[in-house]
Write an enzyme that holds these catalytic residues in place. Structure first.
Site, PDB file in Angstrom:
ATOM      1  CG  ASP A   5      -1.860   1.331   1.419  1.00 46.07           C
ATOM      2  OD1 ASP A   5      -2.909   1.340   0.911  1.00 46.07           O
ATOM      3  OD2 ASP A   5      -1.302   2.168   1.720  1.00 46.07           O
ATOM      4  CE1 TYR A  60       0.840   8.049   2.378  1.00 53.83           C
ATOM      5  CE2 TYR A  60       1.331   5.728   1.768  1.00 53.83           C
ATOM      6  CZ  TYR A  60       0.477   6.531   2.450  1.00 53.83           C
ATOM      7  OH  TYR A  60      -0.635   6.159   3.045  1.00 53.83           O
ATOM      8  CE  LYS A  95      -3.660   5.059   0.795  1.00 55.03           C
ATOM      9  NZ  LYS A  95      -2.217   4.646   0.627  1.00 55.03           N
ATOM     10  CG  HIS A 150      -4.624   9.963   0.455  1.00 56.88           C
ATOM     11  ND1 HIS A 150      -3.160  10.019  -0.035  1.00 56.88           N
ATOM     12  CD2 HIS A 150      -4.670   9.629   1.682  1.00 56.88           C
ATOM     13  CE1 HIS A 150      -2.411   9.428   0.989  1.00 56.88           C
ATOM     14  NE2 HIS A 150      -3.324   9.438   2.188  1.00 56.88           N
TER      15      HIS A 150
END
Length: 280
Positions: free
Chosen positions: A54, A59, A84, A115
């Site tokens: 994930d 990120y 996401k 998200h």
């Protein structure tokens, strides 16, 4: 008794028929460039039987996930990849989605999530995601950090209901109303931050329980999520802990201890985007 490897292969059938693993590796905060942390974490996880990774565009480590997958030698089709959408809007969603495919170097995603409901443009984004699914570019679509109100607005808009809702879940975040709503509406519940962003590791209450169970605190908290029936994605970047975190399937927390954990007050240790007002 099932082996750890067999339990890592356990799946749940989503509303669209896609089979999603019940356990995987989260890579939030495993930032790009930090001595290959995200890349190596993915490599260690896949090497040791994990089936789901994930990540998210925000990120900044999707390319590292790609390199970890390549390094592992595991076939793309044997890994359930989740990422996401951050910047919402129809065109923004399209741009970001294709950028994620490029960074991950894959022809499709297994699960694509909005998200958060923050800042609106949810319905525009979701309609683009429905198109990706119809084109075979993503197997399942869903949301993250959505509360009942957000999901009810989606239902009222007539769009297909999400296959998954990923939210913060642990003994201090049970979200009973939301979990019940998702279960009633065939939306799989995926929990993040099962270790409370690391805070739970040093909490005396959890330390005491773990010592009594002869397990690590991390294992105890992850077992809580497993026992509650949540899909869960604990994050760590060290191989020993990646292996250790998966050793939660051949034992259980006693009922009386689960009952005590379920009386704890609600408290968040992560981003509280779920409180965002609906803006369409």
């Amino acid at each position: 008794m099932a082996t750890i490897a067999q339990n890592l292969e356990s799946t749940i059938k989503l509303r669209d028929g896609n089979a999603m693993p019940l356990f995987g590796l989260g890579v939030w905060k495993a930032q790009s460039g930090e001595n290959g942390r995200a890349e190596n974490a993915v490599y260690y996880a896949l090497k040791n039987g994990y089936k789901m990774i994930d990540t998210a565009n925000i990120y900044g480590n999707q390319a590292d996930v790609r390199e970890g997958l390549k390094k592992s030698g595991v076939k793309r089709d044997d890994v359930f990849l989740v990422t996401k959408l951050w910047k919402k809007g129809y065109e923004s969603c399209r741009d970001e989605f294709y950028d994620s495919l490029k960074q991950l170097d894959c022809g499709y995603l297994d699960l694509y999530l909005i998200h958060s409901p923050s800042d609106g443009h949810v319905l525009e984004s979701y309609k683009a995601m429905v198109e990706f699914q119809q084109q075979g570019l993503v197997k399942s679509i869903g949301v993250s950090n959505f509360d009942v109100d957000h999901l009810e607005h989606m239902k009222a808009a007539g769009v297909p209901m999400p296959a998954v809702n990923q939210v913060e879940l642990h003994p201090f975040q049970k979200k009973r109303e939301l979990v019940s709503y998702c279960q009633q509406n065939n939306i799989a519940v995926m929990g993040y931050s099962p270790l409370m962003n690391g805070t739970g590791i040093t909490d005396p209450m959890f330390v005491s329980l773990a010592e009594r169970l002869k397990k690590t605190v991390a294992q105890t908290l992850i077992r809580y999520s497993v026992q509650m029936g949540y899909i869960t994605i604990p994050k760590t970047v060290t191989e020993a802990r990646i292996i250790e975190n998966a050793q939660v399937f051949d034992w259980s927390i006693p009922d009386e201890d689960m009952a005590a954990l379920n009386t704890l007050p609600e408290k968040s240790f992560a981003w509280n985007a779920i409180a965002s007002p609906w803006k369409g």
